[in-house]
Scaffold this active site. Structure first.
Site, PDB file in Angstrom:
ATOM      1  N   HIS A 312      36.423  27.763  42.201  1.00 40.49           N
ATOM      2  CA  HIS A 312      36.034  27.421  43.566  1.00 40.49           C
ATOM      3  C   HIS A 312      36.041  28.697  44.391  1.00 40.49           C
ATOM      4  O   HIS A 312      36.861  29.581  44.149  1.00 40.49           O
ATOM      5  CB  HIS A 312      37.032  26.411  44.155  1.00 40.49           C
ATOM      6  CG  HIS A 312      36.511  25.712  45.361  1.00 40.49           C
ATOM      7  ND1 HIS A 312      36.602  26.256  46.620  1.00 40.49           N
ATOM      8  CD2 HIS A 312      35.865  24.535  45.488  1.00 40.49           C
ATOM      9  CE1 HIS A 312      36.035  25.415  47.471  1.00 40.49           C
ATOM     10  NE2 HIS A 312      35.573  24.375  46.820  1.00 40.49           N
ATOM     11  N   ASP A 370      35.522  18.067  41.103  1.00 40.49           N
ATOM     12  CA  ASP A 370      34.454  17.519  40.271  1.00 40.49           C
ATOM     13  C   ASP A 370      34.837  17.347  38.809  1.00 40.49           C
ATOM     14  O   ASP A 370      34.107  16.717  38.052  1.00 40.49           O
ATOM     15  CB  ASP A 370      33.211  18.411  40.355  1.00 40.49           C
ATOM     16  CG  ASP A 370      32.582  18.334  41.716  1.00 40.49           C
ATOM     17  OD1 ASP A 370      32.573  17.230  42.269  1.00 40.49           O
ATOM     18  OD2 ASP A 370      32.136  19.357  42.231  1.00 40.49           O
TER      19      ASP A 370
HETATM   20  N1  CMC Z   1      33.459  29.018  34.339  1.00 36.72           N
HETATM   21  C1  CMC Z   1      33.558  30.268  33.822  1.00 36.72           C
HETATM   22  N2  CMC Z   1      33.693  31.372  34.562  1.00 36.72           N
HETATM   23  C2  CMC Z   1      33.707  31.227  35.886  1.00 36.72           C
HETATM   24  C3  CMC Z   1      33.603  29.963  36.503  1.00 36.72           C
HETATM   25  C4  CMC Z   1      33.481  28.838  35.676  1.00 36.72           C
HETATM   26  N3  CMC Z   1      33.375  27.607  36.213  1.00 36.72           N
HETATM   27  N4  CMC Z   1      33.645  30.121  37.842  1.00 36.72           N
HETATM   28  C5  CMC Z   1      33.767  31.435  38.062  1.00 36.72           C
HETATM   29  N5  CMC Z   1      33.815  32.102  36.877  1.00 36.72           N
HETATM   30  C6  CMC Z   1      34.025  33.548  36.686  1.00 36.72           C
HETATM   31  C7  CMC Z   1      32.747  34.340  36.971  1.00 36.72           C
HETATM   32  O1  CMC Z   1      31.984  34.533  35.814  1.00 36.72           O
HETATM   33  C8  CMC Z   1      33.318  35.625  37.505  1.00 36.72           C
HETATM   34  O2  CMC Z   1      33.795  36.374  36.408  1.00 36.72           O
HETATM   35  P1  CMC Z   1      33.694  38.004  36.435  1.00 36.72           P
HETATM   36  O3  CMC Z   1      34.608  38.434  37.538  1.00 36.72           O
HETATM   37  O4  CMC Z   1      34.137  38.431  35.079  1.00 36.72           O
HETATM   38  O5  CMC Z   1      32.256  38.324  36.721  1.00 36.72           O
HETATM   39  C9  CMC Z   1      34.556  35.194  38.306  1.00 36.72           C
HETATM   40  O6  CMC Z   1      34.978  33.973  37.673  1.00 36.72           O
HETATM   41  C10 CMC Z   1      34.274  34.930  39.778  1.00 36.72           C
HETATM   42  O7  CMC Z   1      33.187  34.034  39.860  1.00 36.72           O
HETATM   43  P2  CMC Z   1      32.162  33.955  41.085  1.00 36.72           P
HETATM   44  O8  CMC Z   1      30.880  33.346  40.592  1.00 36.72           O
HETATM   45  O9  CMC Z   1      32.099  35.289  41.761  1.00 36.72           O
HETATM   46  O10 CMC Z   1      32.918  32.965  42.041  1.00 36.72           O
HETATM   47  P3  CMC Z   1      32.271  32.192  43.263  1.00 36.72           P
HETATM   48  O11 CMC Z   1      33.349  32.062  44.283  1.00 36.72           O
HETATM   49  O12 CMC Z   1      31.016  32.861  43.731  1.00 36.72           O
HETATM   50  O13 CMC Z   1      31.864  30.806  42.639  1.00 36.72           O
HETATM   51  C11 CMC Z   1      31.797  28.524  42.064  1.00 36.72           C
HETATM   52  C12 CMC Z   1      32.488  29.610  42.917  1.00 36.72           C
HETATM   53  C13 CMC Z   1      32.366  27.154  42.452  1.00 36.72           C
HETATM   54  C14 CMC Z   1      30.274  28.514  42.372  1.00 36.72           C
HETATM   55  C15 CMC Z   1      32.060  28.833  40.575  1.00 36.72           C
HETATM   56  O14 CMC Z   1      33.439  28.835  40.300  1.00 36.72           O
HETATM   57  C16 CMC Z   1      31.325  27.874  39.640  1.00 36.72           C
HETATM   58  O15 CMC Z   1      30.166  28.089  39.342  1.00 36.72           O
HETATM   59  N6  CMC Z   1      32.027  26.772  39.188  1.00 36.72           N
HETATM   60  C17 CMC Z   1      31.390  25.770  38.381  1.00 36.72           C
HETATM   61  C18 CMC Z   1      30.611  24.826  39.296  1.00 36.72           C
HETATM   62  C19 CMC Z   1      31.534  23.881  40.038  1.00 36.72           C
HETATM   63  O16 CMC Z   1      32.422  23.287  39.453  1.00 36.72           O
HETATM   64  N7  CMC Z   1      31.258  23.731  41.354  1.00 36.72           N
HETATM   65  C20 CMC Z   1      31.990  22.765  42.181  1.00 36.72           C
HETATM   66  C21 CMC Z   1      32.702  23.404  43.321  1.00 36.72           C
HETATM   67  S1  CMC Z   1      33.825  22.230  44.094  1.00 36.72           S
HETATM   68  C22 CMC Z   1      32.781  21.063  44.822  1.00 36.72           C
HETATM   69  C23 CMC Z   1      32.153  21.569  46.065  1.00 36.72           C
HETATM   70  O17 CMC Z   1      32.868  21.959  46.996  1.00 36.72           O
HETATM   71  O18 CMC Z   1      30.896  21.528  46.131  1.00 36.72           O
END
Ligand code: CMC
Length: 436
Positions: A312, A370
């Site tokens: 998240h 989720d």
């Molecule tokens: N699985 C594997 N790796 C992950 C995941 C994941 N679900 N989420 C983040 N990472 C890794 C990412 O690859 C990155 O690694 P590195 O530093 O080596 O490049 C690091 O963690 C940071 O990730 P980010 O993409 O910069 O983080 P973000 O804050 O931009 O993304 C997120 C947040 C929710 C979009 C992401 O965690 C994700 O895609 N999660 C899966 C989708 C999900 O479950 N979304 C629901 C969110 S809660 C409901 C809502 O509020 O809508």
């Protein structure tokens, strides 16, 4: 610029290109201090750059607070766990909209108002027939909610607080009716009319699952689970869809159009679409034996595979909603006799493995709301395509409360981010024969 509800408690000094800006620093009730950079351009001729808003507060708000490191979510100061255990969705709606928990009389009047606004204009049903039978229900939601503005002209003046309130009530009341119709349309069953004797969640379940051939029997465990699901999704401060609603509303657009824009944003798999994606992922993994292979794919940088329902932007700890959802999931599965659901087994094992794997631990990736919501909703009878619709239904009150707060903010102006331009430098038009 900040509203005058907080006083500056310090100054940040930034020097650039020989110019020095004095920027006020504000402290909120909870959370990090903020540096107000609104005058930075005037003082130094420079902008700030923060794609994805990782360090930027876009507004001052008094509705919801998240401490992502501690895993805390408060609505108007009340922890989500307490609300989920002791409150009801309509009470939480009142709290979000009006700032305080209602008295018995206030809740009774509010419930009456919402209940009496659930019906749709008779002509409205024709919209649904315009969609292909296999349309995604979120496509139907985006279109039909926006279309409400064509039916309720008497509540579109955003400068009139009473009209705004009526629109708010209409949206909260009519969302279940629209969502129920989107579902019924997709399964080819007749629409079910809302009935005033049922509570909000029961009425919605009935509009989804009642059929003319037999009486609908309310299951109080499932009705409460639906209500808790709605509470868990009611608001989440300045997330992507809420920021979309605020930005759309900042131009003076009507509330129905603004909420339709929020629904469109919510649809994406990184946001509201994640519960659908998480369930698909659990289905694809299939059995516990396949988990190690899946986890190793997630950890491969170039695989583009993510553990859906994990991670998240704000929570770097267990999402407090996920804890409630996990409990709810077990209750619902027990109620419908699906405790042996293989997907539940995969989810429990996957969570255990991920919480102990350095890849996830180092990146502070924990289950979000989720992770368990898809299994729960499926056990309640909803197809995956309805999951984000249910999220949208619940989040409508949060969007409206945030939209209302923005309109009431005396410092509110149209939202207009700046950019750093890195395209072609100014050049002269090239006539067609001279182009290569
Ligand atoms: N699985 C594997 N790796 C992950 C995941 C994941 N679900 N989420 C983040 N990472 C890794 C990412 O690859 C990155 O690694 P590195 O530093 O080596 O490049 C690091 O963690 C940071 O990730 P980010 O993409 O910069 O983080 P973000 O804050 O931009 O993304 C997120 C947040 C929710 C979009 C992401 O965690 C994700 O895609 N999660 C899966 C989708 C999900 O479950 N979304 C629901 C969110 S809660 C409901 C809502 O509020 O809508």
């Amino acid at each position: 610029m900040m509203q005058n509800k907080v006083k500056p408690n310090g100054t940040a000094t930034l020097t650039i290109g020989g110019k020095t800006a004095q920027l006020p620093v504000f402290s909120g009730t909870h959370g990090p201090d903020v540096i107000d950079v609104a005058t930075l351009y005037k003082q130094t001729g420079t902008f700030t750059l923060d794609p994805g808003f990782t360090s930027t507060a876009s507004c001052e708000s008094q509705i919801t607070f998240i401490d992502g490191d501690a895993g805390i979510l408060l609505h108007r100061g009340y922890p989500i766990e307490q609300l989920a255990e002791k409150s009801s969705f309509l009470e939480v709606c009142y709290l979000l909209l009006y700032g305080e928990l209602p008295t018995e009389a206030q809740l009774s009047t509010f419930t009456h108002n919402i209940t009496r606004h659930t019906m749709l204009h008779g002509q409205f049903d024709r919209f649904f027939e315009g969609y292909r039978r296999d349309a995604h229900p979120m496509a139907i939601m985006v279109g039909t909610v926006g279309a409400l503005s064509a039916f309720y002209h008497d509540s579109l003046d955003i400068n009139d607080p009473r009209q705004r309130e009526i629109s708010s009530h209409r949206l909260i009341a009519k969302m279940p009716t629209i969502a129920g119709r989107a579902f019924k349309y997709s399964v080819g069953q007749p629409f079910v009319t809302p009935r005033n004797e049922f509570d909000y969640a029961t009425n919605f379940l009935r509009m989804c699952f009642a059929v003319p051939a037999e009486d609908y029997v309310t299951n109080p465990v499932l009705a409460r689970a639906m209500d808790v699901f709605f509470m868990l999704h009611a608001d989440h401060e300045q997330n992507a869809s809420t920021s979309t609603v605020r930005l759309a509303g900042s131009s003076g657009a009507n509330p129905f159009a603004c909420i339709a824009s929020g629904i469109a944003c919510l649809w994406g798999p990184s946001h509201g679409g994640a519960n659908e994606a998480a369930l698909k992922m659990l289905q694809e993994i299939g059995t516990v034996d396949n988990i190690p292979d899946f986890v190793s794919r997630v950890k491969q940088k170039d695989s583009n595979v993510r553990l859906m329902g994990f991670g998240h932007r704000v929570y770097k700890n267990y999402d407090p909603r996920a804890k409630v959802m996990q409990k709810l999931c077990h209750q619902v599965l027990a109620e419908v006799g699906q405790t042996d659901d293989p997907m539940l087994k995969v989810a429990i094992e996957l969570e255990k493995i991920a919480l102990n794997d350095p890849y996830f631990v180092d990146r502070k990736l924990y289950p979000n709301v989720d992770f368990y919501s898809g299994i729960t909703l499926r056990a309640m009878g909803f197809p995956t395509s309805m999951f984000t619709v249910l999220f949208a239904l619940a989040r409508t009150v949060g969007w409206i409360a945030q939209w209302e707060e923005m309109i009431e903010d005396p410092t509110q102006r149209i939202g207009r981010p700046r950019q750093i331009y890195t395209g072609a430098a100014q050049r002269d038009y090239v006539p067609m024969p001279a182009r290569r």
